[in-house]
Each structure stands twice: as C-alpha cells, then as structure tokens.
Write an enzyme that holds these catalytic residues in place. Structure first.
Site, PDB file in Angstrom:
ATOM      1  N   GLY A  85      -4.657   0.893 -14.184  1.00  0.00           N
ATOM      2  CA  GLY A  85      -5.967   0.493 -13.719  1.00  0.00           C
ATOM      3  C   GLY A  85      -6.941   0.721 -14.641  1.00  0.00           C
ATOM      4  N   ASP A  87      -5.460   7.557  -6.651  1.00  0.00           N
ATOM      5  CA  ASP A  87      -5.464   8.723  -5.935  1.00  0.00           C
ATOM      6  C   ASP A  87      -6.468   8.926  -5.117  1.00  0.00           C
ATOM      7  OD1 ASP A  87      -6.544  11.664  -6.833  1.00  0.00           O
ATOM      8  OD2 ASP A  87      -7.146  11.078  -8.191  1.00  0.00           O
ATOM      9  N   ASP A 141       1.186  -1.043  -0.344  1.00  0.00           N
ATOM     10  CA  ASP A 141      -0.338   0.077   0.021  1.00  0.00           C
ATOM     11  C   ASP A 141       1.092   1.006   0.035  1.00  0.00           C
ATOM     12  OD1 ASP A 141      -2.016   2.221   0.742  1.00  0.00           O
ATOM     13  OD2 ASP A 141      -2.705   0.950   2.406  1.00  0.00           O
TER      14      ASP A 141
END
Length: 167
Positions: free
Chosen positions: A120, A31, A7
């Site tokens: 993504g 984001d 992370d």
C-alpha cells in the site's frame, strides 16, 4: 495455503497479521482497519510492547490480543518501505513473513491470515511482494514441517489477480 478476496478483520482464524509500522500505534490501511475493528485492547498491548522494547523493527513481528476481532491474536509485523530495491527491501519483506510464522509456531497456532504486506503506502511492487510472500511461506512451512493453514487475504482486485496467478 489458500487465497481469498475480502476483509481480514472478519476472519475467524487463530491469528491475523497486521501490516504495522515501527511505532505499533496504528496507522492507515490494514493497520488502521485492524485497530478500529479490534478496539482499544490491541492498542493497549501495543503500548506495553513499546514500553518494554521500543516498538517493532522492520522485518520483525510481535503478538497481541485480537480484541474484538473474530481472530484470537494479531501478529503485528513491519514490512519495508520500497526504496527502489536498494535497501534490502526484499530480504526485509521475507523476514516479516518468517517472523510472523515463527510467532504462530511458537504459540502453537493452526491458522494465520496475511494481508499484502508493504504494497500500500509503502509502495512495494505488488508482483514482487506476492512472489516473496508465497515463496517465503512455502519455504518456512516446509523447513519447519509446520502444519499451519495460511490464508492470503487480498483487499483489492489487482492483488487478488496476482496471487491467483502465482498460486
């Protein structure tokens, strides 16, 4: 250069890179995670940047506080949306990495962590994006004789495997 699976919002580095959108107002994926973990200070600085320059263009980068994150700064960069490779996407993705590293150099940062930019919801092919990321970072560090510790942070197994094979 090093690689981790994890992370990005938990890393103690000088700067984490945010895969932002042109509005700089937060979004999904990395984001959204950075904005949630970093708190309102990041968004406030992004709003000031927007008021001054109208957001951030694809391939460019801006720097803000990291708010509540363990990092010192967030470098927001905008990667391209994949459109089959017909709209200069590869050049724009490389530019996003270079722009981020240029800000790190300008601010005399010694460590930076990158997510997998554009892979993504922007649908950039993961294999090609990883090649561009690794090659662009190597070239930038070499060309600028820069001593910046670069960490590629993969959130998912697929990207981690791709980067591991490349590096």
């Amino acid at each position: 250069m090093k690689l981790i699976k994890g992370d990005i919002t938990k890393l103690e580095v000088d700067a984490v890179v945010n895969a932002a959108n042109t509005s700089l107002l937060g979004g999904g994926g990395v984001d959204g995670a950075i904005h949630r973990a970093g708190g309102p200070a990041i968004l406030e600085e992004c709003k000031r940047i927007r008021a001054k320059q109208g957001g951030c263009k694809v391939g460019d980068a801006v720097i803000t506080t990291a708010g509540n994150l363990p990092a010192k700064f967030v470098i927001h960069t905008v990667g391209p949306v994949w459109n089959g490779g017909k709209n200069n996407e590869e050049t724009l993705l490389a530019s996003a990495y270079r722009s981020s590293l240029a800000l790190a150099l300008e601010h005399k940062l010694s460590s930076i962590a990158f997510p997998n930019i554009s892979t993504g919801i922007y649908r950039f092919p993961k294999d090609r994006a990883a090649e561009i990321a690794v090659n662009t970072v190597k070239e930038f560090l070499s060309a600028n004789n820069a001593e910046i510790e670069v960490t590629f942070v993969c959130f998912d197994d697929e990207n981690y495997r791709i980067y591991k094979e490349l590096m």
